[in-house]
Write a protein that holds these residues in place. Structure first.
Motif, PDB file in Angstrom:
ATOM      1  N   ILE A 122       0.815  -1.214   0.000  1.00 57.00           N
ATOM      2  CA  ILE A 122       0.000   0.000   0.000  1.00 57.00           C
ATOM      3  C   ILE A 122       0.853   1.270   0.000  1.00 57.00           C
ATOM      4  O   ILE A 122       0.612   2.196  -0.784  1.00 57.00           O
ATOM      5  CB  ILE A 122      -0.966   0.019   1.207  1.00 57.00           C
ATOM      6  N   LYS A 123       1.860   1.324   0.865  1.00 58.20           N
ATOM      7  CA  LYS A 123       2.672   2.548   0.952  1.00 58.20           C
ATOM      8  C   LYS A 123       3.365   2.846  -0.372  1.00 58.20           C
ATOM      9  O   LYS A 123       3.373   3.993  -0.843  1.00 58.20           O
ATOM     10  CB  LYS A 123       3.707   2.435   2.073  1.00 58.20           C
ATOM     11  N   ASN A 124       3.931   1.811  -0.986  1.00 56.45           N
ATOM     12  CA  ASN A 124       4.618   2.009  -2.270  1.00 56.45           C
ATOM     13  C   ASN A 124       3.659   2.469  -3.360  1.00 56.45           C
ATOM     14  O   ASN A 124       4.023   3.281  -4.213  1.00 56.45           O
ATOM     15  CB  ASN A 124       5.309   0.708  -2.702  1.00 56.45           C
ATOM     16  N   MET A 125       2.444   1.956  -3.322  1.00 57.57           N
ATOM     17  CA  MET A 125       1.441   2.375  -4.308  1.00 57.57           C
ATOM     18  C   MET A 125       1.058   3.840  -4.110  1.00 57.57           C
ATOM     19  O   MET A 125       0.857   4.575  -5.076  1.00 57.57           O
ATOM     20  CB  MET A 125       0.202   1.480  -4.209  1.00 57.57           C
ATOM     21  N   CYS A 126       0.978   4.279  -2.860  1.00 58.67           N
ATOM     22  CA  CYS A 126       0.558   5.653  -2.559  1.00 58.67           C
ATOM     23  C   CYS A 126       1.558   6.693  -3.029  1.00 58.67           C
ATOM     24  O   CYS A 126       1.181   7.826  -3.327  1.00 58.67           O
ATOM     25  CB  CYS A 126       0.341   5.815  -1.058  1.00 58.67           C
ATOM     26  N   VAL A 127       2.827   6.334  -3.078  1.00 55.51           N
ATOM     27  CA  VAL A 127       3.854   7.304  -3.490  1.00 55.51           C
ATOM     28  C   VAL A 127       4.295   7.066  -4.932  1.00 55.51           C
ATOM     29  O   VAL A 127       5.245   7.687  -5.403  1.00 55.51           O
ATOM     30  CB  VAL A 127       5.076   7.267  -2.549  1.00 55.51           C
ATOM     31  N   HIS A 128       3.604   6.171  -5.634  1.00 58.27           N
ATOM     32  CA  HIS A 128       3.943   5.883  -7.028  1.00 58.27           C
ATOM     33  C   HIS A 128       3.238   6.882  -7.945  1.00 58.27           C
ATOM     34  O   HIS A 128       2.115   7.304  -7.669  1.00 58.27           O
ATOM     35  CB  HIS A 128       3.516   4.453  -7.387  1.00 58.27           C
ATOM     36  N   GLU A 129       3.870   7.259  -9.039  1.00 49.44           N
ATOM     37  CA  GLU A 129       3.326   8.279  -9.926  1.00 49.44           C
ATOM     38  C   GLU A 129       1.977   7.896 -10.543  1.00 49.44           C
ATOM     39  O   GLU A 129       1.215   8.762 -10.989  1.00 49.44           O
ATOM     40  CB  GLU A 129       4.316   8.619 -11.036  1.00 49.44           C
ATOM     41  N   SER A 187      -5.171   1.368   7.402  1.00 51.75           N
ATOM     42  CA  SER A 187      -4.441   1.037   8.630  1.00 51.75           C
ATOM     43  C   SER A 187      -2.997   0.649   8.309  1.00 51.75           C
ATOM     44  O   SER A 187      -2.063   1.011   9.033  1.00 51.75           O
ATOM     45  CB  SER A 187      -5.125  -0.104   9.389  1.00 51.75           C
ATOM     46  N   GLU A 188      -2.819  -0.099   7.221  1.00 49.88           N
ATOM     47  CA  GLU A 188      -1.469  -0.466   6.787  1.00 49.88           C
ATOM     48  C   GLU A 188      -0.653   0.779   6.459  1.00 49.88           C
ATOM     49  O   GLU A 188       0.509   0.907   6.844  1.00 49.88           O
ATOM     50  CB  GLU A 188      -1.532  -1.383   5.564  1.00 49.88           C
ATOM     51  N   LEU A 189      -1.279   1.716   5.769  1.00 47.40           N
ATOM     52  CA  LEU A 189      -0.590   2.953   5.407  1.00 47.40           C
ATOM     53  C   LEU A 189      -0.253   3.773   6.651  1.00 47.40           C
ATOM     54  O   LEU A 189       0.859   4.294   6.780  1.00 47.40           O
ATOM     55  CB  LEU A 189      -1.466   3.777   4.458  1.00 47.40           C
ATOM     56  N   ALA A 190      -1.213   3.880   7.566  1.00 49.75           N
ATOM     57  CA  ALA A 190      -1.000   4.669   8.789  1.00 49.75           C
ATOM     58  C   ALA A 190       0.157   4.127   9.626  1.00 49.75           C
ATOM     59  O   ALA A 190       0.911   4.886  10.236  1.00 49.75           O
ATOM     60  CB  ALA A 190      -2.284   4.688   9.623  1.00 49.75           C
ATOM     61  N   LYS A 191       0.318   2.811   9.638  1.00 47.46           N
ATOM     62  CA  LYS A 191       1.391   2.189  10.417  1.00 47.46           C
ATOM     63  C   LYS A 191       2.760   2.346   9.770  1.00 47.46           C
ATOM     64  O   LYS A 191       3.777   2.487  10.453  1.00 47.46           O
ATOM     65  CB  LYS A 191       1.088   0.692  10.613  1.00 47.46           C
ATOM     66  N   GLU A 192       2.794   2.315   8.449  1.00 47.60           N
ATOM     67  CA  GLU A 192       4.078   2.265   7.746  1.00 47.60           C
ATOM     68  C   GLU A 192       4.634   3.619   7.310  1.00 47.60           C
ATOM     69  O   GLU A 192       5.841   3.813   7.269  1.00 47.60           O
ATOM     70  CB  GLU A 192       3.958   1.355   6.509  1.00 47.60           C
ATOM     71  N   ILE A 225       5.177  11.680   4.362  1.00 45.73           N
ATOM     72  CA  ILE A 225       3.975  12.458   4.062  1.00 45.73           C
ATOM     73  C   ILE A 225       4.375  13.859   3.613  1.00 45.73           C
ATOM     74  O   ILE A 225       3.862  14.382   2.612  1.00 45.73           O
ATOM     75  CB  ILE A 225       3.041  12.534   5.286  1.00 45.73           C
ATOM     76  N   PHE A 226       5.314  14.470   4.340  1.00 46.73           N
ATOM     77  CA  PHE A 226       5.774  15.815   3.994  1.00 46.73           C
ATOM     78  C   PHE A 226       6.366  15.844   2.583  1.00 46.73           C
ATOM     79  O   PHE A 226       6.078  16.743   1.796  1.00 46.73           O
ATOM     80  CB  PHE A 226       6.815  16.292   5.014  1.00 46.73           C
ATOM     81  N   ALA A 227       7.179  14.838   2.261  1.00 47.01           N
ATOM     82  CA  ALA A 227       7.785  14.758   0.924  1.00 47.01           C
ATOM     83  C   ALA A 227       6.713  14.611  -0.150  1.00 47.01           C
ATOM     84  O   ALA A 227       6.826  15.182  -1.240  1.00 47.01           O
ATOM     85  CB  ALA A 227       8.768  13.592   0.865  1.00 47.01           C
ATOM     86  N   SER A 228       5.659  13.852   0.157  1.00 49.12           N
ATOM     87  CA  SER A 228       4.577  13.637  -0.814  1.00 49.12           C
ATOM     88  C   SER A 228       3.777  14.910  -1.065  1.00 49.12           C
ATOM     89  O   SER A 228       3.474  15.258  -2.203  1.00 49.12           O
ATOM     90  CB  SER A 228       3.634  12.538  -0.334  1.00 49.12           C
ATOM     91  N   VAL A 229       3.438  15.618   0.028  1.00 47.87           N
ATOM     92  CA  VAL A 229       2.555  16.779  -0.129  1.00 47.87           C
ATOM     93  C   VAL A 229       3.280  17.997  -0.702  1.00 47.87           C
ATOM     94  O   VAL A 229       2.642  18.922  -1.225  1.00 47.87           O
ATOM     95  CB  VAL A 229       1.861  17.161   1.202  1.00 47.87           C
ATOM     96  N   THR A 230       4.614  18.009  -0.622  1.00 42.50           N
ATOM     97  CA  THR A 230       5.368  19.139  -1.175  1.00 42.50           C
ATOM     98  C   THR A 230       6.054  18.787  -2.490  1.00 42.50           C
ATOM     99  O   THR A 230       6.793  19.606  -3.034  1.00 42.50           O
ATOM    100  CB  THR A 230       6.430  19.633  -0.173  1.00 42.50           C
ATOM    101  N   ASP A 231       5.814  17.578  -2.992  1.00 41.67           N
ATOM    102  CA  ASP A 231       6.411  17.177  -4.264  1.00 41.67           C
ATOM    103  C   ASP A 231       5.935  18.131  -5.367  1.00 41.67           C
ATOM    104  O   ASP A 231       4.727  18.373  -5.498  1.00 41.67           O
ATOM    105  CB  ASP A 231       5.994  15.742  -4.600  1.00 41.67           C
ATOM    106  N   PRO A 232       6.866  18.696  -6.146  1.00 44.02           N
ATOM    107  CA  PRO A 232       6.496  19.687  -7.172  1.00 44.02           C
ATOM    108  C   PRO A 232       5.446  19.206  -8.177  1.00 44.02           C
ATOM    109  O   PRO A 232       4.674  20.000  -8.701  1.00 44.02           O
ATOM    110  CB  PRO A 232       7.829  19.967  -7.878  1.00 44.02           C
ATOM    111  N   SER A 233       5.419  17.894  -8.433  1.00 49.33           N
ATOM    112  CA  SER A 233       4.444  17.370  -9.401  1.00 49.33           C
ATOM    113  C   SER A 233       3.011  17.471  -8.871  1.00 49.33           C
ATOM    114  O   SER A 233       2.042  17.509  -9.634  1.00 49.33           O
ATOM    115  CB  SER A 233       4.754  15.906  -9.732  1.00 49.33           C
TER     116      SER A 233
END
Length: 366
Positions: free
Chosen positions: A118-125, A150-155, A161-169
């Protein structure tokens, strides 16, 4: 096969069904051989799914039967190959539409297949869109919370999260925006194509979208609030991050987050209020605060920011970006009276800066 689909709309209904039947054999054969991991097969599969989906509400009994048999045969194969398919745009689109047309039991099988990824999918383009689509079409929110969020919240960490929300894309932040924005604001952050991809087919989802969101968004509440509190200055001054900061604030209205914002203004007042994005963030936060039902009962934001700005109000009037914040305070019910009196006492300063856009608005309000 692709050429047939390009001229598909020009065919008679019976010919269309015959073409789709031929394509079904091609797609199923490729899927059976494990070729769904290849982009050209994924593209053909997606185009095929889009055409087949239109048969669902057909008045032709044969077309409806074809739709049902195709979904029944193709969904398990796409489910099996789903982790490989999210590596491409067309593969992701195929998964999104499979989620949209599947029945509840098939959706659960797809979520189960993603366990541990799940985590890898969430940060995938591309992968993030499959997660959002699942959140938007699966009615079983208990399963969504247990097997996905729940899996995402734990991992996931605050740093990630900060890197994801400030990613220029601006791509990976969309999951967090989806969880925090009202459903009617979807078009502010998602394109028309994205919304179409994540929209369930009629009859496969019965739950109200806003109700579903309310049932699941609390799982990541602590993660998101913690990230915003720890990184409030950077997020306030970041175009992408400020949207997440403000929507997290507006969704839960955490007092600690309000205090973090006011502390940031106090410690870096000029740095934030003169920043092109920073001042807009503070102004938007005040507008959101004004629109709250309990704004006058437990106000922390407007009162504190005004107390910080009041001693140097002459200085802030003369700086256009800061004057926009003063205008937001002027229109806020908790600070309006005091701000109005202070500005009238500094009428000379206002007149000296009457060419500033923000001062023009203030003088009109006064």
């Amino acid at each position: 096969a692709s050429n047939a689909l390009k001229s598909f709309n020009n065919f008679e209904p019976k010919v269309q069904l015959a073409v789709l039947d031929d394509l079904k054999r091609v797609v199923m054969k490729m899927a059976d051989k494990g070729l769904l991991r290849y982009s050209y097969v994924q593209r053909l599969t997606y185009e095929f799914l889009v055409k087949v989906e239109k048969l669902r509400d057909s008045s032709d009994e044969n077309a409806q039967k074809f739709y049902e048999s195709t979904v029944s045969a193709l969904v398990p194969l796409v489910t099996e190959a789903s982790l490989a398919m999210i590596s491409t745009s067309e593969g992701t689109k195929s998964i999104c539409r499979v989620l949209a047309i599947s029945q509840a039991k098939d959706k659960k099988k797809l979520l189960k297949k993603w366990k541990g990824h799940i985590k890898n999918m969430c940060v995938h383009e591309y992968g993030y869109l499959t997660i959002i689509t699942a959140l938007n079409v699966v009615d079983d929110t208990v399963t969504l919370k247990k097997s996905l969020l729940s899996e995402l919240a734990k991992e996931i960490t605050e740093e990630e999260i900060f890197a994801s929300v400030t990613d220029p894309s601006g791509i990976c932040r969309k999951l967090y925006l989806y969880l925090t924005i009202p459903y009617e604001h979807m078009r502010r952050y998602f394109s028309k194509d994205e919304i179409e991809l994540m929209t369930p087919v009629k009859g496969t989802s019965k739950k109200d979208p806003e109700m579903r969101k309310n049932e699941i968004n609390g799982v990541l509440k602590e993660n998101l609030e913690s990230c915003c509190i720890e990184n409030v200055v950077q997020l306030a001054k970041d175009k992408k991050g400020s949207d997440v900061l403000l929507n997290v604030l507006n969704r839960w209205w955490n007092v600690d987050l309000c205090k973090a914002i006011t502390n940031a203004v106090e410690s870096e007042m000029q740095n934030i209020l003169e920043h092109p994005t920073g001042q807009v963030t503070i102004k938007r936060a005040l507008v959101l605060d004004k629109e709250r039902k309990d704004s006058e009962k437990d106000n922390v934001l407007a009162d504190t920011i005004w107390k910080l700005m009041k001693p140097d109000v002459k200085k802030w009037i003369s700086i256009n970006r800061c004057a926009f914040v003063l205008n937001a305070l002027l229109e806020h019910p908790c600070t309006s009276k005091d701000v109005k009196q202070s500005l009238k006492e500094n009428e000379t300063v206002l007149k000296e800066n009457k060419e500033l856009a923000a001062v023009k608005i203030i003088m009109k309000v006064l």
